[in-house]
Design a protein around this motif. Structure first.
Motif, short mmCIF file in Angstrom:
data_model
loop_
_atom_site.label_atom_id
_atom_site.label_comp_id
_atom_site.label_asym_id
_atom_site.label_seq_id
_atom_site.Cartn_x
_atom_site.Cartn_y
_atom_site.Cartn_z
N UNK D 119 0.82 -1.21 0.00
CA UNK D 119 0.00 0.00 0.00
C UNK D 119 0.85 1.26 0.00
N UNK D 120 1.99 1.21 0.73
CA UNK D 120 2.79 2.41 0.89
C UNK D 120 4.03 2.41 0.01
N UNK D 121 4.18 1.37 -0.81
CA UNK D 121 5.24 1.39 -1.81
C UNK D 121 6.62 1.03 -1.31
N UNK D 122 6.73 0.41 -0.16
CA UNK D 122 8.03 -0.03 0.33
C UNK D 122 8.45 -1.28 -0.44
N UNK D 123 9.68 -1.32 -0.98
CA UNK D 123 10.13 -2.50 -1.72
C UNK D 123 9.96 -3.77 -0.89
N UNK D 124 9.46 -4.81 -1.53
CA UNK D 124 9.03 -6.02 -0.82
C UNK D 124 9.52 -7.25 -1.55
N UNK D 125 10.13 -8.15 -0.79
CA UNK D 125 10.58 -9.43 -1.34
C UNK D 125 9.98 -10.53 -0.48
N UNK D 126 9.52 -11.61 -1.09
CA UNK D 126 8.83 -12.66 -0.34
C UNK D 126 9.45 -14.02 -0.61
N UNK D 127 9.65 -14.79 0.44
CA UNK D 127 10.10 -16.17 0.32
C UNK D 127 8.95 -17.06 0.79
N UNK D 128 8.45 -17.90 -0.10
CA UNK D 128 7.43 -18.88 0.25
C UNK D 128 6.18 -18.25 0.88
N UNK D 129 5.59 -17.27 0.21
CA UNK D 129 4.38 -16.64 0.78
C UNK D 129 3.13 -17.48 0.52
N UNK D 130 2.02 -17.08 1.11
CA UNK D 130 0.73 -17.62 0.72
C UNK D 130 0.48 -17.26 -0.74
N UNK D 131 -0.42 -18.02 -1.37
CA UNK D 131 -0.83 -17.63 -2.72
C UNK D 131 -1.67 -16.37 -2.60
N UNK D 132 -1.20 -15.31 -3.20
CA UNK D 132 -1.93 -14.05 -3.18
C UNK D 132 -2.27 -13.68 -4.60
N UNK D 133 -3.47 -13.21 -4.86
CA UNK D 133 -3.98 -13.13 -6.23
C UNK D 133 -3.42 -11.98 -7.04
N UNK D 134 -2.89 -10.97 -6.38
CA UNK D 134 -2.38 -9.81 -7.10
C UNK D 134 -0.87 -9.87 -7.15
N UNK D 135 -0.33 -8.99 -7.91
CA UNK D 135 1.13 -8.90 -8.03
C UNK D 135 1.70 -8.39 -6.70
N UNK D 136 2.12 -9.32 -5.85
CA UNK D 136 2.42 -8.97 -4.47
C UNK D 136 3.83 -8.42 -4.28
N UNK D 137 4.69 -8.68 -5.21
CA UNK D 137 6.07 -8.24 -5.07
C UNK D 137 6.98 -9.29 -5.67
N UNK D 138 8.24 -9.22 -5.31
CA UNK D 138 9.22 -10.15 -5.89
C UNK D 138 9.26 -11.41 -5.03
N UNK D 139 8.85 -12.53 -5.61
CA UNK D 139 8.86 -13.80 -4.88
C UNK D 139 10.11 -14.57 -5.26
N UNK D 140 10.88 -14.96 -4.24
CA UNK D 140 12.13 -15.68 -4.50
C UNK D 140 12.13 -17.00 -3.71
N UNK D 141 13.15 -17.81 -3.96
CA UNK D 141 13.15 -19.16 -3.39
C UNK D 141 14.12 -19.34 -2.23
#
Lengths: 155, 155, 155, 155
Positions: D119-141
């Motif tokens: 919402x506030x535009x802070x850069x976001x990286x995710x490892x093994x997140x829940x399935x989220x329907x929108x473009x949630x950020x950069x998902x890595x392994x």
């Protein structure tokens, strides 16, 4: 005399700090750092910046909790700066995060922190405060006495 | 004389409110409601509850912003009660949400709100405050004069 | 079926609200007001404004908790508007102040409120949410079903 | 590759963290510290504690922002612990204070932080997140890829 592991907030005026406030804040920051305390401030200029400079001169650690959202609003003498975006409500956060509070001089913002410290029972030491009609806390005359008083209250 | 559409916070002691504080708070609440203001309080007892009772007697509206998480901690004289869970930081929220602040009596919690109002420039009227060394705001002697002073500042 | 004395937050997108979200929010606001609930919103446009308009059409009461410091940023359909100055942290305040939360549509800001409601155990009803992988709460198809679900959870 | 002077929040579940989350959080903390970042966490156990332990193993600095009022609720692996008393609203504070956020695993509390970051535009990286329907950020392994992604976004 050790304040290792203790968090001490140094509060005081930004724009209206007097030269004597700044000198005391710098000495206070240095002495608190030498005693091992982590010094917390509101992150801005005036007393906050002077305290952080004193901490830095003793290779200590200061953490500034900024009212705004931009880290670069903070005085760079701080070791760490954390934007809170809470505006003046960060004053309350500062009091909460501290084991003890030392006020150097006074202003309306500083008084709000003094009053919250009294309200919530956080040990409070004051150097050269405004005349306040109630028992406001331990009033001392110098940075050295302030550190002694903090040690005495937290001991 | 109308305060329609204006939000006026009534602040003052909870546990340490004197009978004179309570009487003035009730009259103040009534007069503010009659003038059309929405009255904001910290939602608790003492001056807050007395003000809400005065508002209620004039079929006005009061909103209490509670420090805790439970609505039923609030004084039931309020028209609406909103838990904030912010603890003493809700004092700052109260000042922010108000167009003007009237303090009845004093305490450390009240002083934190007075100081924040001065710091952030919210119009401030005080009845029977502590002796404070700086120009703290408009000091008046009665609830009626307080409402006049609020109208004058917001007019 | 009564929600008298209950506070129900209606949350949903501002800029990205779809026409169907707005229509449902207005109907939801009207039905909640008819059932006696005080409706809380984030005070802005989109779903918030639409819900407040529905409340107003039923002569109910809505309170908008604004993220900024200016009351006139709020949608004027609200009965009361309270600036918080907390920015996006007012989302959490909204969830705290509510006995139940109804989400209409979704956005990242809305999702932060949904997640906080789930995290803190506030009863949650959703109309047309994003696909969320966990058991997010009671998902319904219309404003009428949402009110029934709120009554059922708070009953 | 340097994150010197950068503040990176590591977020993730407390009670529901899986062994794989903990292992990744510890490696992530270590790598972020080696790259020079100050690591921020919510101060508690699970992913927060694991990240702090990783930071500590590399002689880095972690700051935990606790939801409660007691410093000793925090995981002692943190270099510094600051009580906020904001409850779940400290999630928003954590996102605000960070230049970038890395989520390891997911929970409702974590999701509220992910959503606020988006919402506030802070850069976001995710490892093994829940399935989220929108473009949630950069998902890595992996933790290593997460640090690369943070460097890339802040570079």
């Amino acid at each position: 005399m050790s304040l290792t592991g203790r968090y001490v907030a140094v509060i005081g005026p930004a724009d209206t700090a007097r030269p004597s406030d700044l000198a005391r804040a710098t000495e206070l920051g240095r002495l608190l750092a030498e005693a091992g305390a982590v010094v917390l401030t509101g992150g801005h200029h005036g007393v906050m910046r002077a305290a952080a400079a004193g901490v830095d001169s003793a290779d200590g650690v200061s953490i500034g909790l900024l009212p705004g959202l931009a880290r670069d609003e903070g005085a760079p003498e701080h070791t760490y700066l954390l934007p809170t975006g809470l505006g003046e409500l960060r004053n309350g956060l500062l009091v909460r995060a501290a084991d003890a509070v030392v006020a150097v001089g006074c202003s309306w913002g500083t008084l709000s922190e003094i009053a919250l410290a009294r309200r919530t029972g956080v040990p409070l030491v004051l150097i050269d405060p405004w005349d306040l009609p109630e028992d406001v806390g331990v009033v001392v005359a110098s940075a050295g006495e302030a550190v002694d008083a903090v040690v005495s209250q937290l001991g």
